[in-house]
Motif scaffolding. Structure first.
Motif, short mmCIF file in Angstrom:
data_model
loop_
_atom_site.label_atom_id
_atom_site.label_comp_id
_atom_site.label_asym_id
_atom_site.label_seq_id
_atom_site.Cartn_x
_atom_site.Cartn_y
_atom_site.Cartn_z
N HIS A 63 -6.33 5.22 14.29
CA HIS A 63 -7.75 4.90 14.40
C HIS A 63 -8.27 5.51 15.70
O HIS A 63 -7.64 5.34 16.74
CB HIS A 63 -7.97 3.38 14.46
CG HIS A 63 -7.40 2.65 13.31
ND1 HIS A 63 -8.16 2.29 12.22
CD2 HIS A 63 -6.15 2.19 13.06
CE1 HIS A 63 -7.39 1.65 11.36
NE2 HIS A 63 -6.16 1.58 11.85
N ARG A 98 -5.65 1.99 19.69
CA ARG A 98 -6.36 3.12 19.10
C ARG A 98 -5.71 4.42 19.54
O ARG A 98 -5.06 4.49 20.58
CB ARG A 98 -7.84 3.08 19.47
CG ARG A 98 -8.10 3.25 20.95
CD ARG A 98 -9.52 2.93 21.33
NE ARG A 98 -9.69 1.48 21.33
CZ ARG A 98 -10.85 0.86 21.38
NH1 ARG A 98 -11.96 1.54 21.48
NH2 ARG A 98 -10.92 -0.45 21.37
N TYR A 118 -9.06 -5.91 13.55
CA TYR A 118 -9.55 -4.63 14.07
C TYR A 118 -10.61 -4.91 15.12
O TYR A 118 -11.53 -5.67 14.88
CB TYR A 118 -10.15 -3.78 12.95
CG TYR A 118 -9.15 -3.42 11.89
CD1 TYR A 118 -8.34 -2.30 12.04
CD2 TYR A 118 -8.99 -4.21 10.76
CE1 TYR A 118 -7.40 -1.98 11.09
CE2 TYR A 118 -8.05 -3.89 9.80
CZ TYR A 118 -7.26 -2.78 9.97
OH TYR A 118 -6.32 -2.47 9.02
N MET A 166 -10.57 7.73 11.09
CA MET A 166 -9.11 7.72 11.17
C MET A 166 -8.56 9.09 10.82
O MET A 166 -9.19 9.86 10.11
CB MET A 166 -8.54 6.70 10.18
CG MET A 166 -8.90 5.27 10.48
SD MET A 166 -8.24 4.13 9.25
CE MET A 166 -9.58 4.16 8.04
#
Length: 179
Positions: A63, A98, A118, A166
């Motif tokens: 991500h 991330r 998330y 992503m």
């Protein structure tokens, strides 16, 4: 968007239920349930929380904008974060920052259930909704297992991941790569 008085009142989501009664099933009807428990709408985009029941967290990916945290409720899962390979059971958790490649999947025969958070929420809810009603050109689990997918399906899956911030990577042992 919730009003301040509603936010302080809180809300409750029953077991086996979704925040908005959507019952997202990854891969379409008959797929694995991924119930939204706390929506980006509830947190003004700060986070979203899902309860996933099944075997797989999908192919390796990263991500660009979300940190991800997983808490194992039931079962045993193998989780790869960067170069680390972890095995987690009920009550254990893992943080995946991330921009770090990761993947996870159930390794036990017992049912698997995780809480998946998330932060910030980004468009993860929309991403899961799209996986819940996959277009015909996305790869099915059976095609992935049998390696019977085609290049157009691979490109379509990459586009879906990219649309939601992503990067997608080939699964370990799969020679097909993105052009």
């Amino acid at each position: 968007k919730m009003k301040s008085e509603e936010m302080f009142a809180g809300f409750s989501i029953a077991a086996g239920k979704d925040r908005f009664d959507e019952r997202i099933r990854l891969g379409g009807p008959g797929g694995e349930p991924n119930d939204c428990k706390v929506s980006a709408k509830d947190t003004d985009g700060a986070m979203s929380v899902f309860e996933f029941t099944g075997a797989s967290g999908g192919p390796p990916h990263l991500h660009h904008d979300q940190d991800e945290w997983i808490y194992v409720v039931e079962g045993e899962f193998e989780i790869r974060v960067g170069n680390k390979k972890l095995k987690l059971g009920a009550g254990e958790s893992v943080f995946m920052p991330r921009k770090v490649k990761h993947m996870w999947g159930r390794v036990s025969d017992k049912s698997g259930k995780v809480i998946n958070v998330y932060q910030p929420a980004g468009t993860m809810e929309e991403f899961f909704r799209e996986l819940g009603r996959p277009p015909k050109d996305l790869i099915t689990r059976e095609q992935m297992a049998n390696k019977t997918y085609n290049e157009e399906q691979v490109k379509s899956l990459h586009r879906l991941f990219e649309t939601h911030g992503m990067d997608l990577f080939p699964p370990p042992g799969h020679e097909r790569t993105r052009e």
